[in-house]
Scaffold this active site. Structure first.
Site, short mmCIF file in Angstrom:
data_model
loop_
_atom_site.label_atom_id
_atom_site.label_comp_id
_atom_site.label_asym_id
_atom_site.label_seq_id
_atom_site.Cartn_x
_atom_site.Cartn_y
_atom_site.Cartn_z
N ASP A 245 0.85 -1.19 0.00
CA ASP A 245 0.00 0.00 0.00
C ASP A 245 0.90 1.25 0.00
OD1 ASP A 245 -3.17 0.52 0.50
OD2 ASP A 245 -2.02 2.07 1.51
N TYR A 395 -3.66 11.23 0.77
CA TYR A 395 -4.02 11.01 -0.64
C TYR A 395 -3.98 12.32 -1.41
CZ TYR A 395 -5.38 6.21 0.31
OH TYR A 395 -5.35 4.88 0.64
N HIS A 450 -4.60 -7.91 0.13
CA HIS A 450 -3.94 -6.62 0.28
C HIS A 450 -3.18 -6.46 1.60
CE1 HIS A 450 -3.39 -2.39 -0.69
NE2 HIS A 450 -3.81 -2.07 0.52
#
Length: 474
Positions: A245, A395, A450
């Site tokens: 990630d 982000y 993930h």
């Protein structure tokens, strides 16, 4: 008249003889410069930064101490949480919805009931404190990390430092099950004891117990620099890196920034841009003749049907990304005020990012891979630190920059890639090589998604050990 023209034409052709090669050299030079300009940056500039509130103190006046830290809680904190959980406003879900609309509200009611009446935060705080925690101030903000050393090291055994970096919506807690496998591998039948690690797990600034930046622009490159400074402060000159990630982007930037400090880079997620005519043609050909474009049979199995796996599935799973990359504070303030909203938002990712088929289960398949105590502990780390908004801002800070910088600088340090079958996107080795120029190991993992360290700690630990063993033999 033609006789009179001869000297002129001769003179003109002589000029041509000189001008044409010069022009060709000039154009050729410009073309070569243009072709090379994309590759001329060999490393990412380390630079410097200040993310604290107010002015930066004079050089030499910054606090560089490493301070032990303990997670604590209080009756007041638990009481406040319980009052908010008691006021949970239930929204009935659509019949047969499972997890297709997001977190199933009937299952959420069960989670809230467990959280309110059975989950023991005090006990989980003890679990969190079983590893040594520290704080240190770098570039004006407090950086939180855990640092775990092997309890016993045989004489002459080299202990290798390994920095492991989490992502969103995870935390340092994701690594709690893998740490003992890496610091004491022989105890867990993982190897002959020839590869042993001391593990450093920092919290990304703005996540958990690491202070958020007070300034705009804090991105993965700033994080990479801070984590290099952290390792340097701990006395390490060379170290291994591991990430998935955001941790993958941060550790990749670290390898691009100071390759001489990075002995090896291990990733369980690879970010690669899939734009360009070449990639489009290879994608189309790969569906029929995968071997022609360098895809293995397993690549083809994981990659196709292309639209379903790389467009529709990604679109379905990335709505959060658009919100967080544009207006994180708007949605974030609601999550920061509601523990139930926060749990639904975070835990939903642990459903479909672990296994895409969990979309069809009423409970999102959550308890088939994790316990509710584990999932709620991760949620609580966000809740008690009020860090959901600053974690979402990460982000915006990263997507507001030109993403090409990350792929223009080749990663030349030895790289290991663990490709888990349920990862959101699959990146074939042949594509990974566009950026990672020195892939030492590339493993098609047999299962897992993930949150690799959290879900399949033993598989990931085995792959890290195998990778480091190969690097040490180079």
């Amino acid at each position: 008249t033609s006789i009179f023209c001869l000297p002129r034409s001769f003179d003109y052709s002589q000029k041509n003889a000189v001008l044409v090669p010069v022009a060709a050299l000039g154009v050729g030079g410009m073309l070569l410069y243009w072709l090379r300009s994309g590759r001329k940056i060999k490393t990412i500039d380390m630079g410097d930064g200040w993310w604290g509130a107010g002015e930066r103190p004079p050089k030499g006046k910054e606090d560089t101490s490493i301070r032990p830290f303990k997670i604590e809680t209080s009756d007041k904190e638990i009481e406040d949480l319980h009052q908010r959980l008691d006021r949970f406003r239930f929204t009935p879900h659509v019949e047969g919805a499972a997890f297709h609309y997001g977190f199933n509200s009937s299952y959420l009611r069960k989670v809230v009931d467990y959280w309110r009446n059975q989950f023991d935060w005090r006990k989980q705080v003890e679990v969190l404190n079983k590893y040594p925690h520290f704080h240190t101030t770098i570039e004006g903000i407090d950086i939180h990390f855990i640092h775990v050393k092997p309890s016993y090291v045989p004489h002459g055994q080299a202990v290798r430092p390994l920095l492991m970096v989490h992502g969103w919506p995870g935390s340092f807690y994701e690594f709690y099950k893998i740490i003992p496998l890496l610091t004491e591998p022989a105890k867990h039948s993982l190897n002959e004891g020839d590869v042993v690690f001391e593990v450093i797990c920092p919290s990304i600034p703005g996540y958990a117990f690491s202070e958020a930046s007070h300034q705009k622009g804090f991105d993965s490159i700033a994080t990479a620099r801070i984590f290099h400074k952290l390792m340097n402060r701990l006395g390490f000159k060379e170290y291994y890196l591991q990430g998935g990630d955001w941790g993958s982007r941060i550790t990749t930037n670290m390898a691009q920034m100071l390759p001489q400090s990075v002995k090896g880079l291990h990733l369980n997620l690879v970010f690669i841009t899939t734009q360009g005519l070449g990639k489009m043609i290879r994608t189309m050909l790969g569906a029929y003749v995968p071997w022609l474009v360098g895809f293995s049979r397993e690549d083809a199995r994981r990659f196709y049907p292309f639209m379903q796996k790389n467009v529709f599935d990604v679109l379905r799973e990335s709505g959060y990304l658009h919100i967080q990359a544009t207006k994180p504070d708007t949605a974030g303030c609601g999550l920061n005020d509601s523990p139930v909203g926060l749990a639904a938002y975070i835990m939903e990712k642990f459903s479909t990012w672990t296994d895409k088929s969990f979309l069809y289960k009423d409970d999102g398949g959550l308890e088939s891979k994790y316990s509710l105590d584990e999932l709620l502990t991760n949620v609580m780390i966000y809740w008690v630190t009020s860090s959901i908004v600053s974690s979402m801002r990460y982000y915006k800070e990263n997507f507001s920059k030109d993403p090409r910088i990350h792929n223009r600088v080749g990663v030349r340090v030895p790289t290991g890639i663990a490709a888990f079958p349920q990862e959101i996107v699959h990146v074939p080795r042949v594509w990974a090589k566009d950026v990672y120029k020195n892939i030492v190991t590339y493993t098609y993992m047999p299962r897992g998604g993930h949150f690799a360290a959290f879900e399949e700690p033993k598989l990931l630990a085995q792959d890290i050990i195998q990778f480091v063993r190969k690097v040490e033999q180079l």
